[in-house]
Design a protein around this motif. Structure first.
Motif, PDB file in Angstrom:
ATOM      1  N   PHE A  63      24.238  51.415  -5.437  1.00 52.55           N
ATOM      2  CA  PHE A  63      22.998  51.079  -6.148  1.00 52.55           C
ATOM      3  C   PHE A  63      22.417  49.762  -5.644  1.00 52.55           C
ATOM      4  CE2 PHE A  63      24.453  53.545 -10.186  1.00 52.55           C
ATOM      5  CZ  PHE A  63      24.264  54.737  -9.499  1.00 52.55           C
ATOM      6  N   LEU A  67      18.744  48.969  -3.601  1.00 52.76           N
ATOM      7  CA  LEU A  67      17.748  48.008  -4.058  1.00 52.76           C
ATOM      8  C   LEU A  67      17.443  46.980  -2.975  1.00 52.76           C
ATOM      9  CD1 LEU A  67      15.995  46.669  -6.243  1.00 52.76           C
ATOM     10  CD2 LEU A  67      18.049  45.495  -7.062  1.00 52.76           C
ATOM     11  N   TYR A  79      16.280  50.876 -10.029  1.00 56.27           N
ATOM     12  CA  TYR A  79      17.644  50.329 -10.056  1.00 56.27           C
ATOM     13  C   TYR A  79      18.180  50.245 -11.481  1.00 56.27           C
ATOM     14  CZ  TYR A  79      21.084  46.494 -10.072  1.00 56.27           C
ATOM     15  OH  TYR A  79      22.180  45.706 -10.297  1.00 56.27           O
TER      16      TYR A  79
END
Length: 454
Positions: A63, A67, A79
């Motif tokens: 993740f 981003l 996100y």
């Protein structure tokens, strides 16, 4: 007030043979407002719970990578909206293991199944804005994971009555919340509509969890028996997840050997990132620095829920900021989006740590420590504010920004550590009893005509 049922771990094993499938029984509960525990022993995280955490190391890193590749307002919203559901699944598993952990075959397979579903979610969630197939896979895997946990709660409610009403209330309301995600499957729904649906669903899930386990729900249901948590286990699990997030600071400063060869500016940024992560770990562990402190989970219901809910913005901000700090080792300098993500992430994280310390209940008498609680903690919000505003200094390069943040975090840590010393305390303890003790000669006794041995 806590009351144990008088069954220790040894007796428990002696009474129960090794069943493959055990009856799920509540480990603790409130009965007429009194805390009752089934076993009078301190619980720690199980090995399979820690194995689950290993998967979250990869999921969170994925993740943060997504981003950092394209930092923008839209990517930041994505996100948050993909991180929150993964946190909700982890929280579901934590709740189940905290209340009904018996480490049988069913629970181990439950963890394995949920991890397999999370593998699907972790791979597809970063691409939900790029492909409708990824969107459907991510939403579908998340709904499967939550429904699985709901079914486990439902089955457990038949096996044990202590949490029954609140469990069934939670199953009903949380399943309704999952229906809000259904528009995300359809390609015709505009992106803004999907974002709105996901934001509403995530928010309602948080509100629903608080409602189902708050005193208002207990009064509404008129329960004689209600849910309770094993506080040491809860503290242990939250701390473990926090450590996972701090691992994002450390992984990239070594991966790829970007700080080689010898002493160089990239190595300096790597060391500063390490120091920042170390300070964050210390500040979390240090809490408010009191000698006698009541943990938020033990203080009252409001601080208990605040402690749990606070961890989501805490981990989200530090995960993003920590990833940029570590990634700077491989970069020549920060671009503006990276500067803002780094500073805002670390700044918001420090604000959360300040609130985290405030909700601890200090039991120290006035004048016990060098500084009062609010004076001890005053550098946290100041440090947070300066960190948040630091990107406005456009002339600072990556090394200078990390150096300033590191220096402020170290100063904050030193200030709190010294301020938490007891009045009259010495900085150095005198070393005593460092020599070997004098040996007392043993005298052998002879019996009859036997020879005495030396």
């Amino acid at each position: 007030m806590s009351e144990a049922l008088g069954i220790d771990e040894h007796d428990l094993k002696a009474q129960n043979p090794r069943f493959l499938l055990r009856q799920p029984k509540a480990l603790q509960w409130f009965e007429h407002g009194r805390l009752v525990k089934r076993h009078d022993c301190e619980r720690q995280a199980g090995r399979f719970e820690l194995f689950l955490d290993l998967l979250y190391v990869a999921i969170l890193s994925n993740f943060a990578d997504a981003l950092a590749e394209d930092i923008s307002g839209a990517k930041l919203v994505k996100y948050i909206l993909v991180l929150a559901p993964s946190w909700h699944v982890w929280s579901d598993i934590r709740e189940l293991m905290n209340s009904f952990y018996n480490d049988d075959l069913l629970q181990r397979l439950l963890i394995l199944w949920l991890m397999a579903v999370l593998v699907v979610y972790g791979n597809n969630a970063p691409m939900v804005d790029e492909d409708i197939g990824a969107m459907r896979a991510a939403v579908g895997s998340y709904m499967v994971a939550r429904i699985t946990c709901n079914l486990a709660h439902l089955v457990f409610s038949f096996a044990d009555y202590h949490h029954r009403r609140q469990q069934r209330l939670w199953v009903g309301l949380s399943t309704i919340c999952l229906c809000i995600y259904i528009p995300l499957y359809f390609e015709d729904v505009p992106v803004r509509g999907k974002i709105a649906a996901a934001a509403v669903a995530v928010s309602l899930e948080e509100i629903t969890w608080i409602f189902c386990y708050c005193p208002a729900a207990k009064k509404l249901l008129r329960v004689k028996y209600s849910t309770a948590v094993d506080v040491p286990h809860e503290i242990d699990r939250f701390a473990a997840f926090y450590i996972i997030v701090l691992g994002e600071f450390l992984y990239l400063i070594v991966k790829g050997s970007n700080a080689a060869i010898g002493l160089n500016e990239r190595l300096l940024r790597a060391v500063w990132t390490l120091v920042i992560a170390f300070c964050l770990n210390w500040l979390y562990t240090h809490a408010d620095g009191s000698m006698e402190s009541t943990h938020p989970l033990r203080h009252n219901v409001y601080t208990g829920f605040s402690f749990a809910v606070l961890h989501l913005p805490l981990i989200a901000s530090l995960l993003a900021g920590g990833h940029v700090a570590a990634a700077s080792v491989a970069e020549e300098d920060f671009e503006d989006p990276q500067r803002w993500l780094l500073c805002e992430g670390l700044g918001v994280g420090m604000v959360c740590l300040y609130v985290f310390a405030l909700i601890h209940g200090s039991q120290d008498e006035p004048g016990t420590l060098f500084m009062t609680k609010h004076v001890r903690l005053i550098l946290r919000p100041i440090t947070a504010l300066i960190t948040i505003l630091l990107p406005l200094a456009h002339h600072l390069n990556a090394t200078e920004i990390l150096s300033i943040i590191m220096a402020m975090y170290v100063a904050c840590l030193v200030w709190e550590t010294v301020g938490s010393l007891k009045k009259g305390a010495c900085f150095f303890e005198h070393w005593r009893e460092t020599d070997y003790p004098e040996e007392v000669p043993q005298v052998s006794e002879s019996k009859g005509n036997d020879l005495a041995t030396p």
